[in-house]
Design an enzyme around this catalytic site. Structure first.
Site, PDB file in Angstrom:
ATOM      1  N   HIS A 304       0.847  -1.189   0.000  1.00  0.00           N
ATOM      2  CA  HIS A 304       0.000   0.000   0.000  1.00  0.00           C
ATOM      3  C   HIS A 304       0.879   1.234   0.000  1.00  0.00           C
ATOM      4  O   HIS A 304       1.937   1.230   0.625  1.00  0.00           O
ATOM      5  CB  HIS A 304      -0.908   0.007   1.247  1.00  0.00           C
ATOM      6  N   ASP A 361      -7.931  -5.543   0.176  1.00  0.00           N
ATOM      7  CA  ASP A 361      -8.409  -6.392  -0.919  1.00  0.00           C
ATOM      8  C   ASP A 361      -7.996  -7.851  -0.784  1.00  0.00           C
ATOM      9  O   ASP A 361      -8.511  -8.704  -1.507  1.00  0.00           O
ATOM     10  CB  ASP A 361      -7.894  -5.846  -2.258  1.00  0.00           C
TER      11      ASP A 361
HETATM   12  N1  ACO Z   1       4.243  -7.575  -4.753  1.00  0.00           N
HETATM   13  C1  ACO Z   1       5.575  -7.517  -4.951  1.00  0.00           C
HETATM   14  N2  ACO Z   1       6.313  -6.410  -4.803  1.00  0.00           N
HETATM   15  C2  ACO Z   1       5.684  -5.291  -4.455  1.00  0.00           C
HETATM   16  C3  ACO Z   1       4.284  -5.260  -4.229  1.00  0.00           C
HETATM   17  C4  ACO Z   1       3.566  -6.455  -4.394  1.00  0.00           C
HETATM   18  N3  ACO Z   1       2.259  -6.484  -4.190  1.00  0.00           N
HETATM   19  N4  ACO Z   1       3.924  -4.022  -3.878  1.00  0.00           N
HETATM   20  C5  ACO Z   1       5.042  -3.272  -3.880  1.00  0.00           C
HETATM   21  N5  ACO Z   1       6.094  -4.046  -4.228  1.00  0.00           N
HETATM   22  C6  ACO Z   1       7.489  -3.627  -4.305  1.00  0.00           C
HETATM   23  C7  ACO Z   1       7.767  -2.886  -5.600  1.00  0.00           C
HETATM   24  O1  ACO Z   1       8.217  -3.746  -6.606  1.00  0.00           O
HETATM   25  C8  ACO Z   1       8.818  -1.887  -5.172  1.00  0.00           C
HETATM   26  O2  ACO Z   1      10.055  -2.519  -5.128  1.00  0.00           O
HETATM   27  P1  ACO Z   1      11.380  -1.693  -5.589  1.00  0.00           P
HETATM   28  O3  ACO Z   1      11.392  -0.464  -4.730  1.00  0.00           O
HETATM   29  O4  ACO Z   1      12.487  -2.649  -5.319  1.00  0.00           O
HETATM   30  O5  ACO Z   1      11.173  -1.398  -7.026  1.00  0.00           O
HETATM   31  C9  ACO Z   1       8.448  -1.563  -3.724  1.00  0.00           C
HETATM   32  O6  ACO Z   1       7.694  -2.686  -3.249  1.00  0.00           O
HETATM   33  C10 ACO Z   1       7.590  -0.310  -3.606  1.00  0.00           C
HETATM   34  O7  ACO Z   1       6.489  -0.465  -4.466  1.00  0.00           O
HETATM   35  P2  ACO Z   1       5.830   0.726  -5.281  1.00  0.00           P
HETATM   36  O8  ACO Z   1       5.008   0.184  -6.407  1.00  0.00           O
HETATM   37  O9  ACO Z   1       6.866   1.749  -5.631  1.00  0.00           O
HETATM   38  O10 ACO Z   1       4.942   1.344  -4.141  1.00  0.00           O
HETATM   39  P3  ACO Z   1       3.632   2.128  -4.353  1.00  0.00           P
HETATM   40  O11 ACO Z   1       3.370   2.834  -3.110  1.00  0.00           O
HETATM   41  O12 ACO Z   1       3.675   2.938  -5.596  1.00  0.00           O
HETATM   42  O13 ACO Z   1       2.588   0.933  -4.645  1.00  0.00           O
HETATM   43  C11 ACO Z   1       0.731  -0.448  -4.675  1.00  0.00           C
HETATM   44  C12 ACO Z   1       1.497   0.638  -3.915  1.00  0.00           C
HETATM   45  C13 ACO Z   1       0.406   0.029  -6.103  1.00  0.00           C
HETATM   46  C14 ACO Z   1      -0.572  -0.717  -3.955  1.00  0.00           C
HETATM   47  C15 ACO Z   1       1.592  -1.745  -4.741  1.00  0.00           C
HETATM   48  O14 ACO Z   1       1.918  -2.179  -3.444  1.00  0.00           O
HETATM   49  C16 ACO Z   1       0.920  -2.862  -5.528  1.00  0.00           C
HETATM   50  O15 ACO Z   1       1.022  -2.898  -6.755  1.00  0.00           O
HETATM   51  N6  ACO Z   1       0.180  -3.799  -4.829  1.00  0.00           N
HETATM   52  C17 ACO Z   1      -0.553  -4.829  -5.472  1.00  0.00           C
HETATM   53  C18 ACO Z   1      -1.889  -4.296  -5.974  1.00  0.00           C
HETATM   54  C19 ACO Z   1      -2.860  -4.051  -4.820  1.00  0.00           C
HETATM   55  O16 ACO Z   1      -3.053  -4.888  -3.947  1.00  0.00           O
HETATM   56  N7  ACO Z   1      -3.525  -2.873  -4.886  1.00  0.00           N
HETATM   57  C20 ACO Z   1      -4.529  -2.497  -3.896  1.00  0.00           C
HETATM   58  C21 ACO Z   1      -4.027  -1.400  -3.000  1.00  0.00           C
HETATM   59  S1  ACO Z   1      -5.243  -0.972  -1.825  1.00  0.00           S
HETATM   60  C22 ACO Z   1      -6.351  -0.089  -2.674  1.00  0.00           C
HETATM   61  O17 ACO Z   1      -6.065   0.707  -3.524  1.00  0.00           O
HETATM   62  C23 ACO Z   1      -7.729  -0.302  -2.410  1.00  0.00           C
END
Ligand code: ACO
Length: 426
Positions: A304, A361
């Site tokens: 998140h 979720d």
């Molecule tokens: N699985 C694997 N790696 C992940 C995940 C994941 N679910 N989420 C984040 N990471 C990693 C990224 O690869 C990144 O690694 P890096 O820094 O080495 O490149 C690091 O964690 C940070 O991730 P970002 O995408 O930069 O963080 P951001 O805050 O932009 O992303 C997000 C948040 C989009 C929710 C992300 O965690 C994700 O894609 N999760 C899966 C989708 C999801 O469950 N979305 C629902 C969110 S809740 C809602 O909106 C209702």
């Protein structure tokens, strides 16, 4: 200026005020930055940018705190109903019994949608996603209820109409997608029970309204009711800032919520768990793929932007999910897989270092499955729940004396002035 930050650029120092929120959070007010320094800020994804001052929802991502109008979400999930929480978000205070009754009556009064809207549904191709249909239908409401929104009473009417009709439109879209007879809203039923009845009642098999499911739906929608300046809420505020009507702003919010990185994650989690199950339940492979930077696969329902600890909504959802499955005597292999996957991820160094925990979720889809909601309707369920939040955020921005059209800047890195070459000389 009591508290300020200094920025030094090319030997000159500028003072920028630091503002403090009611929970001690601090922000540098950069509204005069460009005027003073000629500089803008660059913040992809707005991860460090506060877009507004708000008094609706407080969220502390480090401590896992979520409060609506100051009230912890845990208390609302335990004691409130979705209708009462919607009233709280939109009006800023909890209703008296009389106010709540009046609000519920208004919701029931506005629950029917124009019969002509059914014709629209018939014309969407069969495979259309319900989120696309819902976004279009909510926008279309404007053509059926075109009053001006300049008068306070009119705004309130539009708000009640939307809250009530969006639920009816969602249930209608399900019935029509199944080729079944549309079930009309009932005057004698409260909000959540009415929705379940519209979804599952049929002329051949009357639906028994299960009080446990009604409670679960109330909790599900309370947990989704607001989440401050997330992607879809920001979309509602940005679109609304052009002074567009509420229906259009909400329609934009629905479109923004649809994506799998945002609200669409609840559908994506179930699809991911089903794929893992079909391929023999190899959870370690899923973890390995999620960690591989060359693989676009992510663990859906994990991570998140704001929460760097366990999402407080996910904690409640997990318990609720367990409870409902037990009460309904449902054995869902996906719940066992989800719990196992969570265990592995929470003990894995990569997930620990990146602070990746289950978000709302991760378990919500399993609960919706147990309620009989089809997978492609999951994000629609989220949208109905988020509606009071979108409305209250839209209202807050519309009422803000410091209101401004949303219009970010950019740092241009394209070609500099380039000569136009006529087509036959290229
Ligand atoms: N699985 C694997 N790696 C992940 C995940 C994941 N679910 N989420 C984040 N990471 C990693 C990224 O690869 C990144 O690694 P890096 O820094 O080495 O490149 C690091 O964690 C940070 O991730 P970002 O995408 O930069 O963080 P951001 O805050 O932009 O992303 C997000 C948040 C989009 C929710 C992300 O965690 C994700 O894609 N999760 C899966 C989708 C999801 O469950 N979305 C629902 C969110 S809740 C809602 O909106 C209702």
């Amino acid at each position: 200026m009591d508290d300020y930050a200094e920025i030094t650029y090319k030997g000159k120092t500028y003072k920028l005020p630091v503002v403090e929120g009611s929970e001690g959070e601090k922000a540098i007010d950069i509204s005069t930055l460009r005027q003073k320094t000629g500089l803008i800020t660059l913040d992809p994804g707005f991860a460090n940018t506060g877009s507004c001052i708000s008094s609706i929802t407080y969220l502390d991502g480090e401590k896992g705190i979520l409060r609506y109008r100051g009230i912890p979400v845990e208390d609302l999930a335990r004691h409130s109903t979705f209708t009462e929480t919607a009233y709280l978000l939109i009006n800023g205070v909890l209703p008296t019994r009389e106010e709540l009754n009046r609000f519920s009556v208004l919701l029931n009064d506005n629950s029917l949608v124009h019969e002509d809207m059914q014709i629209f549904y018939q014309n969407f191709p069969r495979a259309s996603h319900p989120m696309g249909i819902l976004s279009s239908m909510v926008n279309a409401l404007r053509s059926f209820y075109p009053e001006l929104q300049t008068v306070e009473e009119e705004i309130n009417k539009t708000v009640t109409r939307l809250l009530s009709k969006m639920r009816t439109l969602a249930a209608m879209s399900y019935k029509i997608s199944m080729g079944h007879k549309v079930i009309y809203p009932r005057y004698d039923l409260p909000y959540c029970a009415n929705f379940l009845n519209m979804m599952f009642d049929s002329p051949v098999k009357p639906y028994h309204i299960h009080k446990e499911l009604v409670k679960a739906l109330n909790v599900f929608w309370i947990l989704h009711a607001d989440h401050e300046q997330n992607c879809s809420t920001s979309a509602v505020r940005v679109v609304g800032s052009g002074r567009v009507n509420l229906y259009a702003a909400i329609s934009a919010g629905i479109a923004a919520l649809w994506g799998p990185l945002h609200g669409g994650a609840n559908q994506a989690v179930i699809e991911m768990l089903s794929d893992i199950e079909k391929s023999g339940g190899n959870l370690n492979n899923a973890i390995k793929r999620a960690k591989d930077k060359n693989d676009p696969f992510r663990l859906m329902g994990f991570g998140h932007r704001i929460y760097k600890t366990y999402d407080p909504r996910a904690k409640i959802m997990k318990k609720m999910c367990d409870k409902i499955l037990k009460k309904l005597k449902i054995k869902d292999p996906l719940l066992d897989l989800a719990k196992e996957l969570e265990d592995i991820a929470l003990n894995d160094d990569y997930f620990k270092e990146c602070n990746l925990y289950p978000n709302i979720d991760f378990y919500s889809g399993i609960m919706l499955r147990a309620m009989g909601i089809p997978t492609n309707m999951f994000t629609v369920m989220f949208a109905i729940g988020r509606l009071p939040g979108w409305i209250s955020q839209w209202k807050e921005s519309a009422d803000d004396p410091a209101w401004k059209l949303s219009r970010p800047r950019q740092l241009y890195m394209g070609p500099t002035k380039t000569e136009f070459i006529p087509i036959d000389k290229r």
